[in-house]
Design an enzyme around this catalytic site. Structure first.
Site, PDB file in Angstrom:
ATOM      1  N   GLY A   8      35.129  69.206  37.230  1.00 51.39           N
ATOM      2  CA  GLY A   8      36.063  69.104  38.358  1.00 51.39           C
ATOM      3  C   GLY A   8      37.242  70.025  38.087  1.00 51.39           C
ATOM      4  O   GLY A   8      38.368  69.742  38.490  1.00 51.39           O
ATOM      5  N   GLN A  12      43.186  70.230  41.692  1.00 52.82           N
ATOM      6  CA  GLN A  12      44.624  70.362  41.413  1.00 52.82           C
ATOM      7  C   GLN A  12      44.932  70.060  39.942  1.00 52.82           C
ATOM      8  O   GLN A  12      45.603  70.840  39.262  1.00 52.82           O
ATOM      9  CB  GLN A  12      45.345  69.370  42.335  1.00 52.82           C
ATOM     10  CG  GLN A  12      46.843  69.481  42.385  1.00 52.82           C
ATOM     11  CD  GLN A  12      47.489  68.177  42.865  1.00 52.82           C
ATOM     12  OE1 GLN A  12      46.850  67.129  42.922  1.00 52.82           O
ATOM     13  NE2 GLN A  12      48.758  68.257  43.201  1.00 52.82           N
ATOM     14  N   LEU A  13      44.401  68.958  39.436  1.00 48.62           N
ATOM     15  CA  LEU A  13      44.652  68.583  38.040  1.00 48.62           C
ATOM     16  C   LEU A  13      43.810  69.425  37.081  1.00 48.62           C
ATOM     17  O   LEU A  13      44.245  69.769  35.978  1.00 48.62           O
ATOM     18  CB  LEU A  13      44.352  67.090  37.845  1.00 48.62           C
ATOM     19  CG  LEU A  13      44.504  66.530  36.442  1.00 48.62           C
ATOM     20  CD1 LEU A  13      45.946  66.684  35.933  1.00 48.62           C
ATOM     21  CD2 LEU A  13      44.101  65.049  36.409  1.00 48.62           C
ATOM     22  N   ASP A  34      32.373  72.947  37.717  1.00 45.68           N
ATOM     23  CA  ASP A  34      32.672  72.468  39.070  1.00 45.68           C
ATOM     24  C   ASP A  34      31.552  72.931  39.969  1.00 45.68           C
ATOM     25  O   ASP A  34      30.788  73.825  39.595  1.00 45.68           O
ATOM     26  CB  ASP A  34      34.030  73.015  39.571  1.00 45.68           C
ATOM     27  CG  ASP A  34      34.672  72.095  40.606  1.00 45.68           C
ATOM     28  OD1 ASP A  34      34.042  71.852  41.648  1.00 45.68           O
ATOM     29  OD2 ASP A  34      35.792  71.599  40.359  1.00 45.68           O
ATOM     30  N   ASP A  52      26.754  70.214  39.736  1.00 46.42           N
ATOM     31  CA  ASP A  52      26.955  69.062  40.616  1.00 46.42           C
ATOM     32  C   ASP A  52      26.998  67.830  39.718  1.00 46.42           C
ATOM     33  O   ASP A  52      25.966  67.386  39.202  1.00 46.42           O
ATOM     34  CB  ASP A  52      25.790  68.989  41.615  1.00 46.42           C
ATOM     35  CG  ASP A  52      25.840  67.718  42.448  1.00 46.42           C
ATOM     36  OD1 ASP A  52      26.768  66.905  42.270  1.00 46.42           O
ATOM     37  OD2 ASP A  52      24.925  67.531  43.278  1.00 46.42           O
ATOM     38  N   TYR A 142      38.579  54.317  47.722  1.00 47.36           N
ATOM     39  CA  TYR A 142      39.058  55.035  46.528  1.00 47.36           C
ATOM     40  C   TYR A 142      39.574  54.020  45.501  1.00 47.36           C
ATOM     41  O   TYR A 142      39.213  54.066  44.314  1.00 47.36           O
ATOM     42  CB  TYR A 142      40.168  55.995  46.962  1.00 47.36           C
ATOM     43  CG  TYR A 142      40.859  56.765  45.869  1.00 47.36           C
ATOM     44  CD1 TYR A 142      40.165  57.671  45.073  1.00 47.36           C
ATOM     45  CD2 TYR A 142      42.234  56.624  45.663  1.00 47.36           C
ATOM     46  CE1 TYR A 142      40.826  58.406  44.098  1.00 47.36           C
ATOM     47  CE2 TYR A 142      42.901  57.353  44.698  1.00 47.36           C
ATOM     48  CZ  TYR A 142      42.190  58.242  43.917  1.00 47.36           C
ATOM     49  OH  TYR A 142      42.843  58.963  42.949  1.00 47.36           O
TER      50      TYR A 142
HETATM   51  C1  AKB Z   1      46.089  59.849  46.517  1.00 52.34           C
HETATM   52  O1  AKB Z   1      47.106  59.909  47.213  1.00 52.34           O
HETATM   53  O2  AKB Z   1      44.997  59.440  46.927  1.00 52.34           O
HETATM   54  C2  AKB Z   1      46.193  60.260  45.055  1.00 52.34           C
HETATM   55  C3  AKB Z   1      46.441  59.093  44.160  1.00 52.34           C
HETATM   56  C4  AKB Z   1      47.726  58.389  44.210  1.00 52.34           C
HETATM   57  O3  AKB Z   1      45.580  58.738  43.391  1.00 52.34           O
HETATM   58  N1  AKB Z   1      47.243  61.221  44.897  1.00 52.34           N
END
Ligand code: AKB
Length: 316
Positions: A8, A12-13, A34, A52, A142
């Site tokens: 990955g 960004q990170l 990636d 992948d 998430y």
């Molecule tokens: C998001 O906003 O989904 C991320 C996080 C806080 O994990 N930046």
């Protein structure tokens, strides 16, 4: 097994960790992976493997080729984007982690890093100084995948002795690349809008305060955790990490204090609901006690660092 593998790496990170690990260990010991190319000139100094990470065979081949001592598994779909395709988000956030943990269990990797998030918390968690241990009832896919992932990390550590380490990142604020698909992304966009002299279209309410952190602090925290003595680590789910906290209105005020004007057009959408379910700030005593964590940037420091970073030439 003496290399450092970032999966990955184009995110960004990933780019920030690439630069830090290249500087620390030499680019020849860093392997980048990636599904898409890494958009930074220094990526050319290290080996890049297209992969992948949801494909177990591809991950096994990658690890065979890279021979990593440490693997940074960063593949993820963030909070806002995840809500638009919940099953895809679940697959992307879980499969690469499980492949990494299995590869470590089989002895192909010595240490694994996996990012968790403030998204593990839900509306019932204390808002201010949210403790390390409290109910984890997130409202986003998430967040659900991060809670599950944390428990998988702890399970592999307890049951198989896998050395996997994790941090609950707040919103990460960096100048080198734009985030994508997150709820905290507005804060990075605010700097670009301000410096380009255009208004910010803000999808949060002006008073919605969230935990944030400079990329510099986040990368340092990651490297410090990975270098810490494993016996000192009392948390094998994921460590709370606090940098600073601000709302859109507080960010605008701090920009003004530092001489930068920003107009904001507020139009809260579903991301406001996500933000409202997250903490305002976190208590990170375990990280202090176990591996000496101390954030360097408060809100004025974060704003100064971003303005300085964005005024540099585009690459660096
Ligand atoms: C998001 O906003 O989904 C991320 C996080 C806080 O994990 N930046």
């Amino acid at each position: 097994m003496s290399n450092y593998l970032i999966v990955g790496a184009a995110g960004q990170l990933g780019i920030e960790l690439m630069l830090a690990l290249q500087k620390k260990h030499g680019p020849e010991r860093v392997v980048l992976a990636d599904i898409r190319p890494v958009d930074h000139p220094d990526a050319a100094l290290s080996t890049f493997v297209q992969c992948d990470a949801t494909d177990k065979e591809a991950m096994a081949d990658l690890v065979n080729q890279a021979r990593p001592a440490e693997m940074y598994m960063l593949v993820a779909m963030l909070s806002a984007k995840g809500e638009a395709s919940h099953l895809q988000a679940w697959g992307l956030n879980m499969d690469p982690l499980l492949h990494s943990l299995e590869l470590a269990r089989e002895g192909h990797v010595t240490k694994v890093f996996w990012p968790s998030s403030i998204a593990v918390f839900g509306p019932d968690a204390p808002k201010n100084c949210t403790p390390q241990n409290t109910g984890l009832h997130p409202t986003t896919v998430y967040g659900v995948s991060k809670v599950s992932g944390e428990l998988w990390c702890q399970y592999y550590h307890q049951k198989f002795g896998v050395d996997v380490r994790s941090l609950r990142y707040p919103g990460l604020i960096g100048f080198r690349s734009q985030p994508g698909g997150g709820t905290t992304d507005y804060a990075v966009e605010a700097f670009h809008a301000a410096l380009e002299g255009r208004p910010l279209n803000c999808y949060l309410e002006s008073t919605e305060s969230l935990p944030m952190m400079t990329m510099e602090d986040a990368v340092r925290a990651t490297l410090e955790l990975m270098e810490a003595d494993g016996d000192a680590l009392s948390v094998r789910t994921s460590y709370n990490l606090q940098g600073c906290s601000f709302s859109p209105a507080e960010l605008v005020a701090e920009l003004r204090t530092q001489g930068v004007l920003l107009d904001v057009l507020y139009a809260p959408d579903t991301r406001q609901d996500i933000a409202a379910s997250w903490p305002n700030s976190l208590e990170d005593d375990a990280a202090h006690a176990d591996w000496g964590w101390q954030a360097a940037h408060d809100t004025p420091g974060l704003v100064r660092a971003m303005l300085a970073g964005l005024s540099q030439p585009a690459v660096g």
